[in-house]
Design a protein around this motif. Sequence first.
Motif, PDB file in Angstrom:
ATOM      1  N   VAL A  49      -2.185   0.288  -4.744  1.00 48.81           N
ATOM      2  CA  VAL A  49      -2.175  -1.030  -4.122  1.00 48.81           C
ATOM      3  C   VAL A  49      -1.518  -2.001  -5.092  1.00 48.81           C
ATOM      4  N   MET A  67      -7.529   4.776   3.003  1.00 48.16           N
ATOM      5  CA  MET A  67      -6.877   3.491   2.737  1.00 48.16           C
ATOM      6  C   MET A  67      -7.901   2.429   2.331  1.00 48.16           C
ATOM      7  N   ARG A 110     -12.435  -3.642  -3.164  1.00 50.83           N
ATOM      8  CA  ARG A 110     -11.137  -3.874  -2.541  1.00 50.83           C
ATOM      9  C   ARG A 110     -11.253  -5.020  -1.541  1.00 50.83           C
ATOM     10  N   LEU A 157      -5.159  -6.572   3.558  1.00 50.28           N
ATOM     11  CA  LEU A 157      -5.068  -5.313   4.287  1.00 50.28           C
ATOM     12  C   LEU A 157      -6.109  -5.318   5.400  1.00 50.28           C
ATOM     13  N   LEU A 215       0.850  -1.186   0.000  1.00 50.91           N
ATOM     14  CA  LEU A 215       0.000   0.000   0.000  1.00 50.91           C
ATOM     15  C   LEU A 215       0.886   1.236   0.000  1.00 50.91           C
TER      16      LEU A 215
END
Length: 361
Positions: free
Chosen positions: A61, A48, A74, A151, A3
């Motif tokens: 990413v 994020m 995501r 993540l 990231l």
Amino acid sequence: MELILDGISKNVGAQPWLYEMSLAPVRNAVTVLLGATQAGKTSLMRIMAGLDTPSGGKVCVDGRDMTGVSVRQRNVAMVYQQFINYPSLKVAENIASPLKLRGEKNIAERVSALAAKLHIEALLDRYPAELSGGQQQRVALARALAKGAPLMLLDEPLVNLDYKLREELREELTQLFAAGDSTVIYATTEPGEALLLGGYTAVLDAGELLQYGPTAEVFHQPKSLRVARAFSDPPMNLISAEAASLGVQLVSGPALSLPLPAAVSASLSGHLTVGVRASALRRERREGDVALPGTVELAEISGSDTFVHLATAAGEVVAQLTGVHFFELGEALTLYLNPAQVYLFDAGGALLVAPRRPGGH
């Protein structure tokens, strides 16, 4: 997952919530976002996650520009301050929900293994409403872990739990993160929590990213007064000083002879700030110590430590004394400080000198 936040910023109307910053959290490690309330931690995590779009900059990413891509597109797991579970599903079904969405096999075994890691295996047949706050947060954590997202974002997940539960879960989370392969972003207001989690720490203040690096390095080498204030609990003692022939002269206090590098010593002039951590002040005198006599204004016992607030000629200081001690208000007390244990900041707040780290580093 790699990231990278590249020059991102966030404005709400004319008000900047996040000033331009770049951050590349270390892959498959824990990065702690440390800062007071309204420092910008949640705003940064929402960017994020894809819940918000930055006003400027890019979110990348694994080399792809994901700026503006929604959270639904995501692979991210999130845990919030307020535990969120499906009230109509039992604990086992809550944990299994992301596994079912992925069509995984051996779901019952995976659920049992995660429940065992978080010590909730006896609760699998209960509904969330039948659980305590700590148990519900464990369920939310188990579901996030079950998602297996590369993540994982945790926004002060332990803040609403009592002290004992926070301590237990911190230890468990540290072990779980170490055994996983996710990039973990963990927001907290507590410096002690950042130290316990280890990994890396990004210090935020009023929407600015002040410093990022290995947690121990940021703690021992805060590059500015703002970082030192944010990463110290209890707050670091900050004492006004002036450059002097003896090294440093505390304003209305004793002189300190600090072991300064020649280049630093030669450049000292005008106003300085001496930083002293509460744990560096002692009641016992040792060779080379400087005395700080004063009177007791407040004494607080917390666990196995006593925090003493002392009024001195150099200003009020707080000492963290190991053990339980009793003091009378107004009692005369002298604390001692070794000059090698102080921080020194210039007039602009930049770090000039830091104590030598444990182990000689």
